[in-house]
Design a protein around this motif. Structure first.
Motif, PDB file in Angstrom:
ATOM      1  N   HIS A 104       0.839  -1.201   0.000  1.00 30.21           N
ATOM      2  CA  HIS A 104       0.000   0.000   0.000  1.00 30.21           C
ATOM      3  C   HIS A 104       0.874   1.251   0.000  1.00 30.21           C
ATOM      4  N   GLY A 105       0.642   2.147  -0.949  1.00 34.79           N
ATOM      5  CA  GLY A 105       1.375   3.405  -1.023  1.00 34.79           C
ATOM      6  C   GLY A 105       2.641   3.343  -1.862  1.00 34.79           C
ATOM      7  N   MET A 106       3.019   2.162  -2.349  1.00 28.60           N
ATOM      8  CA  MET A 106       4.220   2.041  -3.180  1.00 28.60           C
ATOM      9  C   MET A 106       3.890   2.331  -4.640  1.00 28.60           C
ATOM     10  N   THR A 107       4.906   2.692  -5.393  1.00 28.86           N
ATOM     11  CA  THR A 107       4.738   2.812  -6.839  1.00 28.86           C
ATOM     12  C   THR A 107       4.879   1.414  -7.443  1.00 28.86           C
ATOM     13  N   MET A 108       4.551   1.276  -8.722  1.00 31.89           N
ATOM     14  CA  MET A 108       4.685  -0.030  -9.377  1.00 31.89           C
ATOM     15  C   MET A 108       6.144  -0.462  -9.424  1.00 31.89           C
ATOM     16  N   ALA A 109       7.051   0.485  -9.615  1.00 27.72           N
ATOM     17  CA  ALA A 109       8.478   0.160  -9.674  1.00 27.72           C
ATOM     18  C   ALA A 109       8.988  -0.336  -8.323  1.00 27.72           C
ATOM     19  N   GLU A 110       8.419   0.149  -7.236  1.00 25.15           N
ATOM     20  CA  GLU A 110       8.824  -0.305  -5.898  1.00 25.15           C
ATOM     21  C   GLU A 110       8.121  -1.604  -5.518  1.00 25.15           C
ATOM     22  N   ALA A 111       6.855  -1.738  -5.927  1.00 24.13           N
ATOM     23  CA  ALA A 111       6.039  -2.868  -5.482  1.00 24.13           C
ATOM     24  C   ALA A 111       6.422  -4.178  -6.169  1.00 24.13           C
ATOM     25  N   HIS A 112       6.791  -4.145  -7.439  1.00 22.15           N
ATOM     26  CA  HIS A 112       7.064  -5.386  -8.164  1.00 22.15           C
ATOM     27  C   HIS A 112       8.234  -6.172  -7.568  1.00 22.15           C
ATOM     28  N   PRO A 113       9.420  -5.551  -7.324  1.00 18.14           N
ATOM     29  CA  PRO A 113      10.497  -6.341  -6.712  1.00 18.14           C
ATOM     30  C   PRO A 113      10.156  -6.796  -5.290  1.00 18.14           C
ATOM     31  N   GLU A 114       9.392  -5.983  -4.577  1.00 22.53           N
ATOM     32  CA  GLU A 114       8.981  -6.373  -3.223  1.00 22.53           C
ATOM     33  C   GLU A 114       8.086  -7.606  -3.272  1.00 22.53           C
ATOM     34  N   LEU A 115       7.158  -7.633  -4.222  1.00 17.14           N
ATOM     35  CA  LEU A 115       6.268  -8.785  -4.369  1.00 17.14           C
ATOM     36  C   LEU A 115       7.054 -10.032  -4.784  1.00 17.14           C
ATOM     37  N   LEU A 116       7.976  -9.877  -5.725  1.00 13.94           N
ATOM     38  CA  LEU A 116       8.800 -11.009  -6.147  1.00 13.94           C
ATOM     39  C   LEU A 116       9.552 -11.622  -4.963  1.00 13.94           C
ATOM     40  N   ALA A 117      10.223 -10.779  -4.201  1.00 13.51           N
ATOM     41  CA  ALA A 117      11.012 -11.276  -3.069  1.00 13.51           C
ATOM     42  C   ALA A 117      10.112 -11.919  -2.018  1.00 13.51           C
ATOM     43  N   PHE A 118       8.964 -11.324  -1.745  1.00 11.48           N
ATOM     44  CA  PHE A 118       8.069 -11.844  -0.715  1.00 11.48           C
ATOM     45  C   PHE A 118       7.503 -13.207  -1.101  1.00 11.48           C
ATOM     46  N   ILE A 119       6.978 -13.333  -2.323  1.00 12.50           N
ATOM     47  CA  ILE A 119       6.338 -14.594  -2.745  1.00 12.50           C
ATOM     48  C   ILE A 119       7.368 -15.717  -2.868  1.00 12.50           C
ATOM     49  N   LEU A 120       8.471 -15.454  -3.543  1.00 13.95           N
ATOM     50  CA  LEU A 120       9.471 -16.505  -3.730  1.00 13.95           C
ATOM     51  C   LEU A 120      10.151 -16.869  -2.407  1.00 13.95           C
ATOM     52  N   GLY A 121      10.368 -15.884  -1.541  1.00 10.62           N
ATOM     53  CA  GLY A 121      10.938 -16.162  -0.215  1.00 10.62           C
ATOM     54  C   GLY A 121       9.989 -16.955   0.658  1.00 10.62           C
ATOM     55  N   SER A 122       8.701 -16.629   0.586  1.00  9.51           N
ATOM     56  CA  SER A 122       7.691 -17.365   1.376  1.00  9.51           C
ATOM     57  C   SER A 122       7.602 -18.814   0.920  1.00  9.51           C
ATOM     58  N   GLN A 123       7.649 -19.034  -0.387  1.00  4.96           N
ATOM     59  CA  GLN A 123       7.600 -20.405  -0.882  1.00  4.96           C
ATOM     60  C   GLN A 123       8.857 -21.171  -0.475  1.00  4.96           C
ATOM     61  N   ALA A 124      10.001 -20.497  -0.480  1.00  3.79           N
ATOM     62  CA  ALA A 124      11.265 -21.153  -0.149  1.00  3.79           C
ATOM     63  C   ALA A 124      11.297 -21.657   1.293  1.00  3.79           C
ATOM     64  N   ILE A 125      10.619 -20.941   2.200  1.00  6.25           N
ATOM     65  CA  ILE A 125      10.632 -21.385   3.609  1.00  6.25           C
ATOM     66  C   ILE A 125       9.394 -22.204   3.966  1.00  6.25           C
ATOM     67  N   VAL A 167       4.321 -17.336 -11.329  1.00  7.63           N
ATOM     68  CA  VAL A 167       3.256 -18.284 -11.658  1.00  7.63           C
ATOM     69  C   VAL A 167       3.599 -19.700 -11.197  1.00  7.63           C
ATOM     70  N   GLN A 168       4.860 -20.055 -11.193  1.00  5.87           N
ATOM     71  CA  GLN A 168       5.244 -21.401 -10.750  1.00  5.87           C
ATOM     72  C   GLN A 168       5.088 -21.558  -9.244  1.00  5.87           C
ATOM     73  N   ALA A 169       5.034 -20.453  -8.495  1.00  5.43           N
ATOM     74  CA  ALA A 169       4.925 -20.520  -7.037  1.00  5.43           C
ATOM     75  C   ALA A 169       3.486 -20.398  -6.553  1.00  5.43           C
ATOM     76  N   VAL A 170       2.606 -19.822  -7.353  1.00  5.51           N
ATOM     77  CA  VAL A 170       1.244 -19.489  -6.910  1.00  5.51           C
ATOM     78  C   VAL A 170       0.258 -20.564  -7.358  1.00  5.51           C
ATOM     79  N   LEU A 171      -0.550 -21.032  -6.401  1.00  3.15           N
ATOM     80  CA  LEU A 171      -1.585 -22.016  -6.715  1.00  3.15           C
ATOM     81  C   LEU A 171      -2.937 -21.334  -6.890  1.00  3.15           C
ATOM     82  N   GLN A 172      -3.249 -20.340  -6.044  1.00  2.89           N
ATOM     83  CA  GLN A 172      -4.560 -19.684  -6.098  1.00  2.89           C
ATOM     84  C   GLN A 172      -4.428 -18.257  -5.591  1.00  2.89           C
TER      85      GLN A 172
END
Length: 194
Positions: A104-125, A167-172
């Motif tokens: 919330h409050g981020m630009t698209m340029a800030e939000a995309h790398p944050e989302l990548l790191a969060f989703i892939l890191g969450s799946q990794a652990i 897409v390879q990390a997300v089921l739903q």
């Protein structure tokens, strides 16, 4: 396909003179048939005339002006790829997210790398259910002829989740329950890491 080139009268006369002086190789062969007449194009069928318009006439204001259905409608109609019992609990807010990321409050340029790191890191652990908060977006209608959508991140995050490498990390993906942010957040159910 190239259109055939038709001979001018001078070229046709020259051709007839040359053809008349030639001796046929096979005298029993039939002569060339007469040239075909040009093909007539079908006549254009007139369209129905436009209906009469009166100055001051009311326009049809009840037609929708958005070409795509809303993001919540598209996600609600998406096929369920996970266990239906768990999916029902998740939609009712009965499953607790194991982690959350607030974009919330981020630009698209800030939000995309944050989302990548969060989703892939969450799946990794080994996390399965995470919450991504996008916010509902501000009403920024400038009054122009093209309607603008509310919430750039709210519309962009599901698209990012449907593209590689996420897409390879997300089921739903589904909108969150009201107690977890409602339409300003998404539940993201992750695949098990192989």
């Amino acid at each position: 396909m190239r259109r055939p080139r038709h001979l001018s009268p001078e070229e046709r006369a020259l051709w007839d003179r040359v053809a008349g002086s030639a001796t046929p190789m096979n005298p029993e062969a039939r002569p060339d048939p007469a040239p075909l007449a040009p093909v007539q194009k079908p006549s254009v069928v007139p369209r129905d005339p436009l209906p009469d318009f009166q100055v001051g006439q009311k326009a049809n204001v009840h037609r929708p002006n958005d070409l795509l259905p809303g993001i919540t409608h598209r996600l609600s109609n998406a096929p369920v790829h996970m266990d239906s019992k768990s999916f029902g609990k998740m939609k009712r807010g009965k499953l607790l997210p194991e982690a959350r990321s607030d974009l919330h409050g981020m630009t698209m340029a800030e939000a995309h790398p944050e989302l990548l790191a969060f989703i892939l890191g969450s799946q990794a652990i080994g996390r399965r259910l995470v919450l991504v908060i996008t916010g509902k977006g501000k009403d920024r209608d400038d009054g122009g002829p093209i309607p603008t959508r509310n919430g750039v991140l709210r519309h962009q995050v599901p698209q990012w989740l449907a593209l590689p490498p996420l897409v390879q990390a997300v089921l739903q993906v589904t909108p969150a329950h009201l107690k977890h942010g409602g339409h300003g957040a998404y539940y993201v159910y992750l695949r098990r890491r192989r």
